[in-house]
Design an enzyme around this catalytic site. Structure first.
Site, short mmCIF file in Angstrom:
data_model
loop_
_atom_site.label_atom_id
_atom_site.label_comp_id
_atom_site.label_asym_id
_atom_site.label_seq_id
_atom_site.Cartn_x
_atom_site.Cartn_y
_atom_site.Cartn_z
N TYR A 157 0.92 -1.17 -0.05
CA TYR A 157 -0.17 -0.13 0.15
C TYR A 157 0.93 1.26 0.08
O TYR A 157 0.70 2.38 -0.61
CB TYR A 157 -0.97 0.17 1.08
CG TYR A 157 -1.83 1.16 1.44
CD1 TYR A 157 -3.11 1.11 0.84
CD2 TYR A 157 -1.51 2.26 2.25
CE1 TYR A 157 -3.91 1.96 0.70
CE2 TYR A 157 -2.36 3.43 2.37
CZ TYR A 157 -3.47 3.41 1.55
OH TYR A 157 -4.30 4.53 1.85
N LYS A 161 0.98 4.28 -2.77
CA LYS A 161 0.70 5.58 -2.45
C LYS A 161 1.78 6.61 -2.89
O LYS A 161 1.87 7.61 -3.54
CB LYS A 161 0.29 5.81 -1.26
CG LYS A 161 -1.10 5.29 -0.81
CD LYS A 161 -2.10 5.89 -1.82
CE LYS A 161 -3.59 5.37 -1.61
NZ LYS A 161 -4.74 5.71 -2.38
P1 NAD Z 1 -13.63 3.41 1.48
O1 NAD Z 1 -13.05 1.96 1.30
O2 NAD Z 1 -14.31 3.87 2.18
O3 NAD Z 1 -14.18 4.06 -0.10
C1 NAD Z 1 -13.36 3.38 -1.34
C2 NAD Z 1 -14.31 3.51 -2.20
O4 NAD Z 1 -13.60 3.14 -3.68
C3 NAD Z 1 -15.57 2.62 -2.36
O5 NAD Z 1 -16.66 3.25 -2.88
C4 NAD Z 1 -15.00 1.48 -3.19
O6 NAD Z 1 -16.18 0.78 -3.82
C5 NAD Z 1 -14.36 2.30 -4.33
N1 NAD Z 1 -13.69 1.18 -5.18
C6 NAD Z 1 -12.44 0.45 -4.70
N2 NAD Z 1 -12.04 0.03 -5.71
C7 NAD Z 1 -12.50 0.52 -6.80
C8 NAD Z 1 -12.18 0.40 -8.21
N3 NAD Z 1 -11.26 -0.55 -8.55
N4 NAD Z 1 -12.72 0.93 -9.25
C9 NAD Z 1 -13.62 1.73 -8.61
N5 NAD Z 1 -14.01 1.95 -7.28
C10 NAD Z 1 -13.24 1.41 -6.34
O7 NAD Z 1 -12.19 4.17 1.31
P2 NAD Z 1 -11.82 5.55 1.71
O8 NAD Z 1 -11.19 5.51 3.05
O9 NAD Z 1 -12.84 6.75 1.27
O10 NAD Z 1 -10.44 5.61 0.81
C11 NAD Z 1 -10.53 6.64 -0.35
C12 NAD Z 1 -9.28 6.72 -0.56
O11 NAD Z 1 -8.15 7.33 0.50
C13 NAD Z 1 -8.36 5.60 -1.16
O12 NAD Z 1 -7.25 5.83 -2.02
C14 NAD Z 1 -7.50 5.40 0.27
O13 NAD Z 1 -6.25 4.72 -0.07
C15 NAD Z 1 -7.10 6.64 0.62
N6 NAD Z 1 -6.82 7.20 2.00
C16 NAD Z 1 -7.47 6.62 2.99
C17 NAD Z 1 -7.27 6.92 4.36
C18 NAD Z 1 -8.27 6.34 5.43
O14 NAD Z 1 -7.69 6.33 6.77
N7 NAD Z 1 -9.47 6.24 5.34
C19 NAD Z 1 -6.00 7.42 4.70
C20 NAD Z 1 -5.19 7.76 3.26
C21 NAD Z 1 -5.69 7.51 2.11
#
Ligand code: NAD
Length: 253
Positions: A157, A161
């Site tokens: 991961y 990133k």
């Molecule tokens: P989440 O799991 O709540 O939502 C992610 C969404 O992406 C979901 O609706 C899922 O269906 C969709 N998704 C997954 N794979 C997909 C694909 N191949 N094609 C289209 N849609 C797809 O996650 P989140 O926490 O909202 O994360 C969103 C972004 O933020 C991600 O890139 C994650 O890596 C990043 N992020 C999250 C956090 C955290 O703590 N939540 C921290 C840093 C970065």
């Protein structure tokens, strides 16, 4: 700060949940037409219903960002529905099972890189020509604090990133003179389904997640959304190639 968005068009990937949904709602509240893209059809359509219930304009497009044919169709549908593309938030991403590097599998590596890296690359590949033909635009990609430093037991991961930031910076330089800005957001731990899946089973881990942020808590999806809107706005006209932390001070330590 100038936030003149009305009538513009934005694509948000991963908009069926978490950070993507909150950002889609925030863009809609500013008067943008929003293309809600996600693999999760039921929840993606729910995001559109939320936007419409608040008086906004949105359409759902089912899209797996790891597939070129889906991403190409997403941008074609954006153009045929709303006639243009001004902004993109390439946010869809997946996490990994926590484990040391040598415990990872090839399938896990390919899946994470396929969504988090190839997905962002494919989105930009099909967004940039549209923006070029219109004379400008702004893109924000979702990286993570794990894109700026080490993430023990999340090495794949973490690598994905870092790659998002590499793509972001390279695209920013390549298109800087074409009035297309490309930036990344680097959230700390944000309270979403992804966070809950990773931490809620173990309350000690959830406490730890709060403690790694000097402000003493995890972040909210709205706090990431407002940073994305800022980076897209004309108020950020001189900001490109930047990886903006939204991490309660975590990386300042
Ligand atoms: P989440 O799991 O709540 O939502 C992610 C969404 O992406 C979901 O609706 C899922 O269906 C969709 N998704 C997954 N794979 C997909 C694909 N191949 N094609 C289209 N849609 C797809 O996650 P989140 O926490 O909202 O994360 C969103 C972004 O933020 C991600 O890139 C994650 O890596 C990043 N992020 C999250 C956090 C955290 O703590 N939540 C921290 C840093 C970065």
């Amino acid at each position: 700060m100038s936030m003149i968005f009305s009538g513009r068009v934005v694509v948000v990937t991963g908009a069926a949940a978490g950070i993507g949904r909150a950002t889609a709602l925030a863009f809609a509240a500013q008067g943008l037409k929003v293309v809600v893209a996600d693999m999760n059809v039921a929840h993606g359509e729910e995001t559109v219903e939320h936007i419409k219930a608040l008086g906004g304009t949105a359409v759902f497009v089912s899209c797996n960002v790891a597939l070129e044919s889906d991403v190409k169709r997403l941008m074609e549908q954006t153009l045929s529905t709303y006639g243009r593309l001004d902004y993109a938030f390439n946010n869809a991403g997946i996490e990994m099972e926590h484990g040391r590097l040598a415990d990872g599998t090839e399938d896990e590596f390919d899946a994470i890189m396929g969504v988090n890296v190839k997905g962002v690359w494919l989105c930009m590949k099909y967004q940039l020509p549209l923006m070029l033909s219109q004379g400008g635009g702004a893109i924000v990609n979702t990286a993570s604090v794990a894109g700026l430093g080490a993430a023990p037991k999340m090495s794949i991961y973490c690598a994905s990133k870092h790659a998002v930031i590499g793509l972001t910076k390279s695209a920013a330089i390549e298109y800087a003179k074409k009035k297309i800005r490309v930036n990344a957001v680097c959230p700390g731990v944000i309270d979403t389904d992804m966070f809950r899946r990773a931490y809620e089973a173990d309350p000690k881990k959830a406490e730890f997640a709060a403690r790694i942020h000097p402000v003493g808590r995890v972040g909210t999806v709205e706090e990431v959304a407002s940073a994305v809107l800022y980076l897209c706005s004309d108020g950020a006209a001189f900001t490109t190639g930047h990886a903006l932390t939204i991490d309660g001070g975590a990386l300042a330590i």
